[in-house]
Write a protein that holds these residues in place. Structure first.
Motif, mmCIF file in Angstrom:
data_model
loop_
_atom_site.group_PDB
_atom_site.id
_atom_site.type_symbol
_atom_site.label_atom_id
_atom_site.label_comp_id
_atom_site.label_asym_id
_atom_site.label_seq_id
_atom_site.Cartn_x
_atom_site.Cartn_y
_atom_site.Cartn_z
ATOM 1 N N GLY A 112 -6.574 -1.840 7.957
ATOM 2 C CA GLY A 112 -6.038 -2.241 6.981
ATOM 3 C C GLY A 112 -6.836 -0.616 5.991
ATOM 4 O O GLY A 112 -6.271 -0.465 4.592
ATOM 5 N N TRP A 113 -6.962 0.166 6.316
ATOM 6 C CA TRP A 113 -7.754 1.574 5.385
ATOM 7 C C TRP A 113 -6.762 2.303 5.816
ATOM 8 O O TRP A 113 -6.209 2.572 7.098
ATOM 9 N N GLU A 114 -6.638 3.387 4.396
ATOM 10 C CA GLU A 114 -5.458 4.494 4.450
ATOM 11 C C GLU A 114 -6.079 5.199 4.191
ATOM 12 O O GLU A 114 -7.547 5.509 3.062
ATOM 13 N N LEU A 115 -6.712 6.546 4.912
ATOM 14 C CA LEU A 115 -6.928 7.549 4.696
ATOM 15 C C LEU A 115 -6.996 8.450 3.241
ATOM 16 O O LEU A 115 -6.016 8.806 2.808
ATOM 17 N N ASN A 155 -8.636 -7.401 -1.703
ATOM 18 C CA ASN A 155 -8.266 -9.003 -1.400
ATOM 19 C C ASN A 155 -8.731 -9.439 -2.957
ATOM 20 O O ASN A 155 -9.820 -9.294 -3.172
ATOM 21 N N GLN A 156 -7.634 -10.850 -3.983
ATOM 22 C CA GLN A 156 -8.079 -11.241 -4.981
ATOM 23 C C GLN A 156 -8.194 -12.950 -4.986
ATOM 24 O O GLN A 156 -7.804 -12.764 -4.118
ATOM 25 N N SER A 187 -3.807 -6.186 -15.229
ATOM 26 C CA SER A 187 -2.890 -7.504 -14.708
ATOM 27 C C SER A 187 -2.314 -6.916 -13.217
ATOM 28 O O SER A 187 -2.487 -7.793 -11.710
ATOM 29 N N LEU A 188 -1.498 -6.788 -12.948
ATOM 30 C CA LEU A 188 -0.961 -5.924 -12.003
ATOM 31 C C LEU A 188 -1.569 -4.597 -11.686
ATOM 32 O O LEU A 188 -0.531 -4.653 -10.468
ATOM 33 N N MET A 189 -2.358 -4.197 -12.406
ATOM 34 C CA MET A 189 -2.947 -2.965 -11.363
ATOM 35 C C MET A 189 -3.262 -3.266 -10.222
ATOM 36 O O MET A 189 -4.213 -3.929 -9.791
ATOM 37 N N THR A 190 -3.615 -2.554 -8.917
ATOM 38 C CA THR A 190 -3.907 -2.704 -7.581
ATOM 39 C C THR A 190 -5.151 -2.570 -7.632
ATOM 40 O O THR A 190 -5.309 -1.529 -8.545
ATOM 41 N N LYS A 191 -5.913 -2.985 -7.365
ATOM 42 C CA LYS A 191 -7.289 -3.058 -7.191
ATOM 43 C C LYS A 191 -7.542 -2.265 -6.445
ATOM 44 O O LYS A 191 -7.240 -3.097 -4.947
ATOM 45 N N TRP A 192 -8.506 -1.404 -5.700
ATOM 46 C CA TRP A 192 -9.359 -0.613 -4.672
ATOM 47 C C TRP A 192 -10.292 -0.833 -3.876
ATOM 48 O O TRP A 192 -11.030 -0.864 -5.172
#
Length: 70
Positions: free
Chosen positions: A45-48, A69-70, A17-22
């Motif tokens: 907000g995009w990262e290469l 975004n969740q 539940s704490l993991m970042t979603k991409w």
């Protein structure tokens, strides 16, 4: 409070539940303005992640990611 689930089950749930979603995005990079394209997406907000040769061999593509975004 008493935990009735095995501790490893609770730990796994908390970790997931704490993991970042991409979310991911692939975009072509024009030969004459690749920096402008990357800066435009960076402002959104995009990262290469990586630049690679286009599958058809006519330039490059950029692989981008940003936090979902969740």
């Amino acid at each position: 409070m008493i935990c009735v689930l095995p501790c490893e089950t609770v730990y796994k749930h908390v970790t997931l539940s704490l993991m970042t979603k991409w979310e991911y995005f692939i975009t072509p990079l024009p030969l004459h303005t690749p920096g402008q394209v990357l800066n435009m997406h960076g402002e959104e907000g995009w990262e290469l992640v990586q630049i690679a040769s286009a599958p058809n061999g006519t330039g490059s593509v950029a692989y981008m990611k940003r936090e979902k975004n969740q």
